[in-house]
Design an enzyme around this catalytic site. Structure first.
Site, PDB file in Angstrom:
ATOM      1  N   ARG A  58     -21.401 -31.469  23.937  1.00  0.00           N
ATOM      2  CA  ARG A  58     -20.248 -31.170  22.732  1.00  0.00           C
ATOM      3  C   ARG A  58     -19.182 -30.491  23.517  1.00  0.00           C
ATOM      4  O   ARG A  58     -18.061 -30.940  24.019  1.00  0.00           O
ATOM      5  CB  ARG A  58     -21.026 -30.535  21.752  1.00  0.00           C
ATOM      6  CG  ARG A  58     -20.083 -30.460  20.507  1.00  0.00           C
ATOM      7  CD  ARG A  58     -18.852 -29.453  20.528  1.00  0.00           C
ATOM      8  NE  ARG A  58     -19.467 -28.181  20.554  1.00  0.00           N
ATOM      9  CZ  ARG A  58     -18.798 -27.100  20.787  1.00  0.00           C
ATOM     10  NH1 ARG A  58     -17.295 -27.337  21.103  1.00  0.00           N
ATOM     11  NH2 ARG A  58     -19.018 -25.916  20.951  1.00  0.00           N
ATOM     12  N   CYS A 102     -12.272 -25.191  24.906  1.00  0.00           N
ATOM     13  CA  CYS A 102     -11.873 -25.757  23.336  1.00  0.00           C
ATOM     14  C   CYS A 102     -10.492 -26.372  23.854  1.00  0.00           C
ATOM     15  O   CYS A 102      -9.452 -25.564  24.259  1.00  0.00           O
ATOM     16  CB  CYS A 102     -11.784 -24.767  22.437  1.00  0.00           C
ATOM     17  SG  CYS A 102     -10.996 -25.472  20.918  1.00  0.00           S
TER      18      CYS A 102
END
Ligand code: HMG
Ligand code: MG
Length: 300
Positions: free
Chosen positions: A16, A239
């Site tokens: 992820r 991110c």
């Protein structure tokens, strides 16, 4: 002398966090091979994917296939930012869901287009729905040390947000150094404070390794009594909405440190490196973690 935990749980976030910001398209089958190899290495808890807008994060567009094709051993988390993500996660069969909110409004707006308070408000019915379904809820608390837009974050703001999530029914808090700027003293202080304020909550530390302080921060958090750490095989990650952030701390390097300290993880470092070797050809950057380098030189 500090007493460190005898056992540590590693939550692998490579599939992820590791892949969400990858510029090269990673095929679903290649992700699946990576996930399966990580499970073979002894990983019992993993963030598999995210049910987020494919317009915002194209790399996670195959979330449904990933959940359906993964052996449901241990806790296999999927991220969901809102009610739509939670419904998609449930429909795919996920049993462990991670929501994510930043302590700072500026980051939260860039990441999920809401202020922190607006996000909490919107997550209240999502928590009720997930609880009704008996889902384990992890709340990821971003920008717990520094925000890329607002700078240093006051620990009190972190504690207040964490308490809100615990009151809402979160089963676990994963508290993150999103841009990898914290130092070991700050890590010790914040996790020590959180352990005092939330003694009955499952607390996890999530460090990005931008300034190569993540391993030291993990050791400091261990000293504060933390025994759950997020990490990413190969040190992949970051991110897309946190400028300046690089990869997560590498699973193989964390497990190696814990091995040498005599702390059990149930994870085989060499097998983690085998998993890294399977994903390495499909990612853009070179993988330069300490243990993977030894593995490539046949020194493991
Ligand atoms: P928005 O534009 O405000 O969404 O984005 P909206 O509710 O206005 O909906 C707009 C469109 O998106 C609609 O589609 C919705 O159906 C769709 P349209 O009618 O235009 O065709 N939509 C969705 N589609 C799929 N899945 C969903 C979903 N929700 C709405 N769940 C939104 C808000 C939250 C969707 C967006 O900002 C988003 O997807 N953000 C994701 C950001 C992200 O994934 N960031 C990385 C993960 S967090 C992280 O890495 C930090 C962490 O590692 C800890 C740390 O290190 O700090 C966890
Ligand atoms: Mg992260």
């Amino acid at each position: 002398m500090f007493i460190l935990a005898d056992n540590v749980t590693i939550i692998e976030v490579g599939p992820r966090d590791g892949l969400q910001n990858e510029s090269k398209h990673v095929h679903t089958d290649d992700k699946q091979v990576f996930i399966n190899a990580l499970q073979r290495a002894g990983i019992k808890e993993m963030e598999l994917t995210s049910f987020v807008s494919p317009k915002w994060v194209p790399q996670m567009a195959d979330a449904e296939a990933i959940v359906k094709n993964t052996e449901p051993m241990g806790r296999q988390f999927v991220l969901a930012p809102n009610a739509k993500g939670a419904e998609l996660a449930l429909a795919a069969g996920a049993r462990s869901v991670a929501v994510f909110v930043g302590v700072s409004d500026s980051f939260n707006k860039k990441n999920i287009n809401r202020t922190t308070d607006e996000s909490i408000e919107a997550l209240l019915p999502v928590f009720s729905r997930l609880k009704e379904e008996g889902i384990f809820i992890r709340a990821c608390i971003s920008t717990a040390f520094y925000c890329p837009y607002e700078g240093k974050i006051e620990p009190k703001k972190v504690v207040d947000l964490c308490k809100k999530f615990v009151d809402m029914g979160a089963d676990e808090l994963s508290v993150a150094d999103t841009i990898g700027k914290a130092n070991p003293k700050q890590s010790y202080m914040l996790f020590n404070l959180l352990k005092k304020e939330l003694p009955n909550t499952l607390l996890t530390a999530h460090f990005h390794d931008t300034r190569k302080m993540a391993i030291a921060n993990i050791y400091a958090a261990l000293q504060a009594g933390i025994s759950r750490f997020d990490s990413s095989a190969g040190g992949l990650g970051g991110c897309p909405f946190a400028p300046g952030a690089t990869g997560n701390v590498a699973t193989e390097d964390v497990v190696n440190m814990l091995d040498t300290l005599g702390i059990e993880t149930g994870i085989d470092v060499k097998k983690v490196c085998e998993a890294v070797d399977l994903i390495a050809p499909h990612v853009s950057g070179p993988i330069e973690t300490g243990m993977y380098r030894l593995f490539k030189n046949s020194q493991l």
